[in-house]
Structure formats: C-alpha cells, structure tokens
Design a protein around this motif. Structure first.
Motif, PDB file in Angstrom:
ATOM      1  N   PHE A   2       0.838  -1.180   0.000  1.00 30.73           N
ATOM      2  CA  PHE A   2       0.000   0.000   0.000  1.00 30.73           C
ATOM      3  C   PHE A   2       0.878   1.236   0.000  1.00 30.73           C
ATOM      4  CE2 PHE A   2       0.430  -1.465   4.369  1.00 30.73           C
ATOM      5  CZ  PHE A   2       0.905  -0.337   5.026  1.00 30.73           C
ATOM      6  N   GLY A  26      -3.623   0.209  -2.748  1.00 32.36           N
ATOM      7  CA  GLY A  26      -2.995  -1.039  -2.336  1.00 32.36           C
ATOM      8  C   GLY A  26      -3.443  -1.582  -1.005  1.00 32.36           C
ATOM      9  N   PHE A  27      -4.403  -0.937  -0.356  1.00 33.36           N
ATOM     10  CA  PHE A  27      -4.874  -1.446   0.925  1.00 33.36           C
ATOM     11  C   PHE A  27      -5.782  -2.652   0.685  1.00 33.36           C
ATOM     12  CE2 PHE A  27      -3.372   1.624   3.969  1.00 33.36           C
ATOM     13  CZ  PHE A  27      -3.034   2.700   3.161  1.00 33.36           C
ATOM     14  N   THR A  28      -5.557  -3.691   1.453  1.00 32.07           N
ATOM     15  CA  THR A  28      -6.337  -4.921   1.281  1.00 32.07           C
ATOM     16  C   THR A  28      -7.583  -4.921   2.151  1.00 32.07           C
ATOM     17  OG1 THR A  28      -5.002  -6.014   2.961  1.00 32.07           O
ATOM     18  CG2 THR A  28      -4.308  -6.255   0.669  1.00 32.07           C
ATOM     19  N   ALA A  29      -7.669  -3.992   3.055  1.00 36.26           N
ATOM     20  CA  ALA A  29      -8.837  -3.905   3.921  1.00 36.26           C
ATOM     21  C   ALA A  29      -9.183  -2.441   4.145  1.00 36.26           C
ATOM     22  CB  ALA A  29      -8.569  -4.598   5.254  1.00 36.26           C
ATOM     23  N   ASP A  30     -10.428  -2.195   4.474  1.00 40.89           N
ATOM     24  CA  ASP A  30     -10.870  -0.838   4.761  1.00 40.89           C
ATOM     25  C   ASP A  30     -10.524  -0.473   6.194  1.00 40.89           C
ATOM     26  OD1 ASP A  30     -13.905  -1.402   2.825  1.00 40.89           O
ATOM     27  OD2 ASP A  30     -11.901  -0.710   2.209  1.00 40.89           O
TER      28      ASP A  30
END
Length: 125
Positions: A2, A26-30
C-alpha cells in the motif's frame, strides 16, 4: 504494497487557501485512518490532523485548529486537507500517512511506514 501520494501543494500568498489531496492505494482492507503531517526545514515532522475511516472522528493539532479541515472520500480512496488563512510559518513539505492503528496512535510518527514523497507548500508574498 500500500502507498499514499500527496498532491496539491504550491505557492500561495499569506491569507490564501490550498487544498491538499492524499491518494491511497494497495490497501487490502478498509477502516484505515489517514493523517496529515508537515515538516519545515530544520524542524521535526509535525502532526496536523487525522480522520477515521468513516470520517466521524477527527483530530487536529492546536496550531491548525480552526484553519485546516480534514475530510475524505472513500469512494475515491482520497483524503483532503483544506487549508485556509495560510501563514508564512505554514511553509513546509506536507505528508499524509495511513494506518489501521487506534486513535491514540494517530499523532505518533512511528505509526506510519508508508509516507509519500510529500507536497511542498510555500506561503509567501
């Protein structure tokens, strides 16, 4: 991986306004918070403002409270820093950071390991 990218800086006269943007990717989660810091030449990096994922919780440094406003648009993965009534002492490189940490960590530099290149803000007549 990210990352964040800052933009929107520039040269502005005292009393003027600027809006900075922080594009996150690039964040995999909020549910990450976003914070803004700045660093003037020869000075430590300084916390300015932070905002929770939903935007319902905000934190401001006393030095900018009432002049700067942080906001975000999660649909665009972007946070903003609206800066009004700018002063020469606001001249600095402005950085944003994103973190899943608790509110208590928002003001701590070591919370962030994904600083962008920053955007230069110069306030001068």
């Amino acid at each position: 991986q990210f990352k964040v990218v800052e933009s929107g800086g520039g040269l502005v006269q005292p009393g003027g306004s600027l809006r900075l943007s922080c594009q996150a990717s690039g964040f995999t989660a909020d549910y990450y918070a976003i914070s803004w810091f700045r660093q003037a030449p020869g000075k430590e990096r300084e916390f300015l403002a932070a905002i929770s994922w939903r935007g319902s919780d905000k934190d401001y440094a006393d030095s900018v409270k009432g002049r700067f406003t942080i906001s975000r648009d999660n649909a665009k993965n972007t946070a903003y820093l609206q800066m009004n009534s700018l002063k020469p002492e606001d001249t600095a490189v402005y950085y944003c950071g994103a973190s899943y940490g608790s509110r208590a960590s928002w003001r701590i530099q070591s919370t962030y390991n994904n600083w962008g290149q920053g955007t230069q803000v110069t306030v001068s007549s």
